[in-house]
Design a protein around this motif. Structure first.
Motif, PDB file in Angstrom:
ATOM      1  N   ARG A 227       0.834  -1.192   0.000  1.00 19.40           N
ATOM      2  CA  ARG A 227       0.000   0.000   0.000  1.00 19.40           C
ATOM      3  C   ARG A 227       0.874   1.249   0.000  1.00 19.40           C
ATOM      4  O   ARG A 227       1.980   1.250   0.572  1.00 19.40           O
ATOM      5  CB  ARG A 227      -0.925   0.032   1.222  1.00 19.40           C
ATOM      6  N   PRO A 228       0.399   2.322  -0.615  1.00 20.75           N
ATOM      7  CA  PRO A 228       1.062   3.619  -0.436  1.00 20.75           C
ATOM      8  C   PRO A 228       0.784   4.135   0.968  1.00 20.75           C
ATOM      9  O   PRO A 228      -0.307   3.916   1.509  1.00 20.75           O
ATOM     10  CB  PRO A 228       0.402   4.501  -1.499  1.00 20.75           C
ATOM     11  N   HIS A 229       1.768   4.775   1.562  1.00 20.32           N
ATOM     12  CA  HIS A 229       1.622   5.335   2.916  1.00 20.32           C
ATOM     13  C   HIS A 229       1.872   6.841   2.814  1.00 20.32           C
ATOM     14  O   HIS A 229       2.998   7.309   2.999  1.00 20.32           O
ATOM     15  CB  HIS A 229       2.623   4.676   3.863  1.00 20.32           C
ATOM     16  N   PRO A 230       0.821   7.626   2.530  1.00 15.77           N
ATOM     17  CA  PRO A 230       1.001   9.062   2.260  1.00 15.77           C
ATOM     18  C   PRO A 230       1.684   9.830   3.379  1.00 15.77           C
ATOM     19  O   PRO A 230       2.512  10.702   3.119  1.00 15.77           O
ATOM     20  CB  PRO A 230      -0.432   9.557   2.038  1.00 15.77           C
ATOM     21  N   ASN A 231       1.342   9.540   4.637  1.00 18.76           N
ATOM     22  CA  ASN A 231       1.921  10.308   5.745  1.00 18.76           C
ATOM     23  C   ASN A 231       3.418  10.095   5.891  1.00 18.76           C
ATOM     24  O   ASN A 231       4.131  10.966   6.392  1.00 18.76           O
ATOM     25  CB  ASN A 231       1.231   9.955   7.064  1.00 18.76           C
ATOM     26  N   LEU A 232       3.903   8.934   5.454  1.00 22.00           N
ATOM     27  CA  LEU A 232       5.330   8.632   5.546  1.00 22.00           C
ATOM     28  C   LEU A 232       6.060   8.843   4.226  1.00 22.00           C
ATOM     29  O   LEU A 232       7.295   8.850   4.192  1.00 22.00           O
ATOM     30  CB  LEU A 232       5.545   7.189   6.025  1.00 22.00           C
ATOM     31  N   GLY A 233       5.296   8.957   3.134  1.00 23.82           N
ATOM     32  CA  GLY A 233       5.921   9.103   1.821  1.00 23.82           C
ATOM     33  C   GLY A 233       6.603   7.833   1.359  1.00 23.82           C
ATOM     34  O   GLY A 233       7.642   7.885   0.688  1.00 23.82           O
ATOM     35  N   THR A 234       6.008   6.676   1.690  1.00 27.46           N
ATOM     36  CA  THR A 234       6.621   5.393   1.363  1.00 27.46           C
ATOM     37  C   THR A 234       5.634   4.457   0.676  1.00 27.46           C
ATOM     38  O   THR A 234       4.422   4.638   0.743  1.00 27.46           O
ATOM     39  CB  THR A 234       7.131   4.679   2.632  1.00 27.46           C
ATOM     40  N   ILE A 235       6.205   3.436   0.041  1.00 31.34           N
ATOM     41  CA  ILE A 235       5.458   2.239  -0.313  1.00 31.34           C
ATOM     42  C   ILE A 235       5.729   1.224   0.791  1.00 31.34           C
ATOM     43  O   ILE A 235       6.885   0.974   1.151  1.00 31.34           O
ATOM     44  CB  ILE A 235       5.926   1.670  -1.669  1.00 31.34           C
ATOM     45  N   GLU A 236       4.671   0.632   1.319  1.00 33.12           N
ATOM     46  CA  GLU A 236       4.809  -0.331   2.408  1.00 33.12           C
ATOM     47  C   GLU A 236       4.438  -1.723   1.908  1.00 33.12           C
ATOM     48  O   GLU A 236       3.325  -1.945   1.445  1.00 33.12           O
ATOM     49  CB  GLU A 236       3.900   0.048   3.584  1.00 33.12           C
ATOM     50  N   ILE A 237       5.383  -2.646   2.003  1.00 29.55           N
ATOM     51  CA  ILE A 237       5.148  -4.038   1.621  1.00 29.55           C
ATOM     52  C   ILE A 237       4.920  -4.835   2.891  1.00 29.55           C
ATOM     53  O   ILE A 237       5.768  -4.872   3.784  1.00 29.55           O
ATOM     54  CB  ILE A 237       6.339  -4.606   0.809  1.00 29.55           C
ATOM     55  N   ARG A 238       3.745  -5.492   2.976  1.00 26.87           N
ATOM     56  CA  ARG A 238       3.268  -6.102   4.219  1.00 26.87           C
ATOM     57  C   ARG A 238       3.057  -7.619   4.087  1.00 26.87           C
ATOM     58  O   ARG A 238       2.443  -8.234   4.942  1.00 26.87           O
ATOM     59  CB  ARG A 238       1.941  -5.450   4.611  1.00 26.87           C
ATOM     60  N   ILE A 239       3.568  -8.219   3.035  1.00 27.14           N
ATOM     61  CA  ILE A 239       3.256  -9.611   2.714  1.00 27.14           C
ATOM     62  C   ILE A 239       4.054 -10.617   3.530  1.00 27.14           C
ATOM     63  O   ILE A 239       3.645 -11.767   3.705  1.00 27.14           O
ATOM     64  CB  ILE A 239       3.502  -9.868   1.208  1.00 27.14           C
ATOM     65  N   PHE A 240       5.204 -10.215   4.078  1.00 27.87           N
ATOM     66  CA  PHE A 240       6.157 -11.173   4.621  1.00 27.87           C
ATOM     67  C   PHE A 240       5.724 -11.755   5.965  1.00 27.87           C
ATOM     68  O   PHE A 240       5.312 -11.034   6.866  1.00 27.87           O
ATOM     69  CB  PHE A 240       7.525 -10.514   4.842  1.00 27.87           C
ATOM     70  N   ASP A 241       5.901 -13.078   6.123  1.00 30.07           N
ATOM     71  CA  ASP A 241       5.935 -13.665   7.465  1.00 30.07           C
ATOM     72  C   ASP A 241       7.163 -13.115   8.190  1.00 30.07           C
ATOM     73  O   ASP A 241       8.206 -12.869   7.568  1.00 30.07           O
ATOM     74  CB  ASP A 241       6.073 -15.184   7.382  1.00 30.07           C
ATOM     75  N   GLN A 242       7.048 -12.933   9.511  1.00 30.97           N
ATOM     76  CA  GLN A 242       8.201 -12.501  10.286  1.00 30.97           C
ATOM     77  C   GLN A 242       9.327 -13.527  10.181  1.00 30.97           C
ATOM     78  O   GLN A 242       9.095 -14.732  10.274  1.00 30.97           O
ATOM     79  CB  GLN A 242       7.818 -12.301  11.746  1.00 30.97           C
ATOM     80  N   GLN A 243      10.544 -13.035   9.972  1.00 33.76           N
ATOM     81  CA  GLN A 243      11.713 -13.896   9.853  1.00 33.76           C
ATOM     82  C   GLN A 243      12.371 -14.107  11.213  1.00 33.76           C
ATOM     83  O   GLN A 243      12.329 -13.239  12.078  1.00 33.76           O
ATOM     84  CB  GLN A 243      12.700 -13.285   8.875  1.00 33.76           C
ATOM     85  N   THR A 244      13.002 -15.261  11.379  1.00 36.88           N
ATOM     86  CA  THR A 244      13.610 -15.587  12.661  1.00 36.88           C
ATOM     87  C   THR A 244      14.907 -14.816  12.881  1.00 36.88           C
ATOM     88  O   THR A 244      15.216 -14.416  14.001  1.00 36.88           O
ATOM     89  CB  THR A 244      13.844 -17.105  12.761  1.00 36.88           C
ATOM     90  N   THR A 245      15.674 -14.579  11.824  1.00 36.48           N
ATOM     91  CA  THR A 245      16.935 -13.864  11.968  1.00 36.48           C
ATOM     92  C   THR A 245      16.881 -12.517  11.264  1.00 36.48           C
ATOM     93  O   THR A 245      16.156 -12.343  10.271  1.00 36.48           O
ATOM     94  CB  THR A 245      18.117 -14.671  11.399  1.00 36.48           C
ATOM     95  N   ILE A 246      17.673 -11.589  11.754  1.00 37.11           N
ATOM     96  CA  ILE A 246      17.754 -10.272  11.124  1.00 37.11           C
ATOM     97  C   ILE A 246      18.347 -10.380   9.727  1.00 37.11           C
ATOM     98  O   ILE A 246      17.949  -9.645   8.806  1.00 37.11           O
ATOM     99  CB  ILE A 246      18.561  -9.314  12.013  1.00 37.11           C
ATOM    100  N   ALA A 247      19.284 -11.305   9.538  1.00 35.65           N
ATOM    101  CA  ALA A 247      19.873 -11.485   8.208  1.00 35.65           C
ATOM    102  C   ALA A 247      18.804 -11.819   7.178  1.00 35.65           C
ATOM    103  O   ALA A 247      18.842 -11.315   6.033  1.00 35.65           O
ATOM    104  CB  ALA A 247      20.936 -12.583   8.251  1.00 35.65           C
ATOM    105  N   GLU A 248      17.828 -12.645   7.549  1.00 32.84           N
ATOM    106  CA  GLU A 248      16.746 -12.990   6.624  1.00 32.84           C
ATOM    107  C   GLU A 248      15.850 -11.779   6.365  1.00 32.84           C
ATOM    108  O   GLU A 248      15.425 -11.536   5.220  1.00 32.84           O
ATOM    109  CB  GLU A 248      15.936 -14.150   7.199  1.00 32.84           C
TER     110      GLU A 248
END
Length: 377
Positions: A227-248
């Motif tokens: 979704r577009p996020h007008p207040n932040l001026g970003t495109i936000e991708i929300r599809i991902f399952d949370q990853q176990t490691t920061i590297a992922e």
């Protein structure tokens, strides 16, 4: 039309991770967000720690970062801060798309007007939302460009889900899905694959119509996968399952960043978009949720069908020039390693079969013994 902040700088990166608070002895989810927020030190490094709908869930969020390396540093510091406070209160910090065994009915709702309104509107649907995702924000310099990028990137959502799938269990049950989180959140209205909007004016009109009609309070109640996020001026991708490691998490963020860069460049070059019907993308998404990288997906806009892992490798190769332009070749290459190793969901099932659910939960919480046991297998 809606006000917006799509003014740049372009290609900044902000990452949000939804994490589990886990009782260190019983290994079930723990309603500890109050203790976490009260226990954080006054002098904090960059980023935020925020509550979510359920008291056993928290969100860490980086500031807008100029590159992925800075985002990784902030995520590492944020996880460590929360982990230290959690340890003082008998809790572990876990990372995965869903807790393997805890029951949604046992969870407590966080106080706050937004959460109260969601529970009042959606009731049982919202109470089941004991799931954990990763959201990636990429800065965009132009409102129509933001819509173009969101419209273009829609077709890639199932493939991104296939790579990130990390929730094969629900309430102690092996569901047969690699991303059970996807189906739990599917109950929510205004979620899933978004419409193709075409222009900022059309997006604005639709949001204003829904707010005037009382369907939503504002655009943040559109819980689309992108979704577009007008207040932040970003495109936000929300599809991902949370990853176990920061590297992922960083690897998936690199793939996201390169995709946004590619579509931004296509917009600047005035390349027309081929609109892919929502129902076709959604069909791909269900297959991705079921089988992860072992699924077969349609390679839109063609009608070619191919293994998700093959499509992922092809996409990475296609985006290498974007990674060079952004200086994130190494982070994008890490997606290839993730594909070769298999999804987090596949890894969870291997640990469950070999060591049981307690060891699996400890693995998701980064416990060294569980990590070492997995490496020995």
């Amino acid at each position: 039309m809606l006000e917006h902040k799509f003014k740049g700088p372009a290609f900044t990166v902000g990452i949000e991770e939804e994490l589990m608070l886990v009782d260190a002895e019983r290994l079930c989810l723990s309603p500890g967000i109050g203790a976490i927020l009260d226990g954080l030190p006054g002098e904090n490094p960059p980023g935020q720690v925020k509550p979510e709908l359920v008291q056993s869930v928290l969100e860490i969020a980086t500031e807008p970062c100029p590159n992925l390396a800075e985002a990784a540093i902030q995520l590492t510091e944020l996880r460590e801060r929360v982990r230290n406070v959690a340890a003082r209160h008998g809790m572990l910090l876990g990372a995965g798309g869903a807790h393997p065994t805890s029951l949604w009915a046992d969870q407590l709702i966080t106080d706050g007007p937004r959460y109260a309104a969601i529970i009042e509107e959606l009731g049982w649907i919202a109470r089941q939302e004991v799931i954990f995702g990763t959201h990636v924000h990429i800065g965009i310099d132009g409102a129509d460009k933001a819509i173009y990028v969101a419209d273009g990137i829609r077709r890639h959502m199932p493939l991104l889900l296939a790579i990130s799938a990390n929730s094969p269990l629900w309430e102690g049950y092996v569901t047969g899905m690699m991303s059970t989180r996807t189906l739990i959140f599917r109950h929510f209205p205004r979620s899933g694959i978004p419409p193709h909007y075409g222009t900022w004016e059309i997006f604005s009109r639709r949001v204003e119509l829904m707010t005037r009609a009382g369907a939503i309070a504002d655009y943040t109640y559109l819980w689309w996968d992108v979704r577009p996020h007008p207040n932040l001026g970003t495109i936000e991708i929300r599809i991902f399952d949370q990853q176990t490691t920061i590297a992922e998490t960083i690897a998936l963020s690199a793939l996201t960043l390169c995709l946004v860069h590619r579509y931004s460049r296509n917009f600047d070059d005035r390349k027309p978009l081929v609109e892919v019907p929502t129902e076709l993308i959604d069909d791909n998404k269900i297959h991705a949720a079921l089988r992860g990288l072992d699924s077969e997906l349609v390679d839109f806009p063609s009608d070619r069908r191919a293994p998700a892992a093959e499509l992922a490798r092809e996409l990475i190769a296609e985006l290498r020039s974007d990674a060079v332009a952004l200086g994130c070749e190494q982070e994008l290459s890490a997606v290839t390693a993730l594909i070769e190793a298999g999804t987090g969901a596949r890894r969870q099932l291997e640990i469950l079969e070999g060591s049981g659910s307690d060891q699996l939960i400890r693995f998701l919480c980064g416990e060294q013994g569980a990590q070492a046991a997995m490496l020995d297998r």
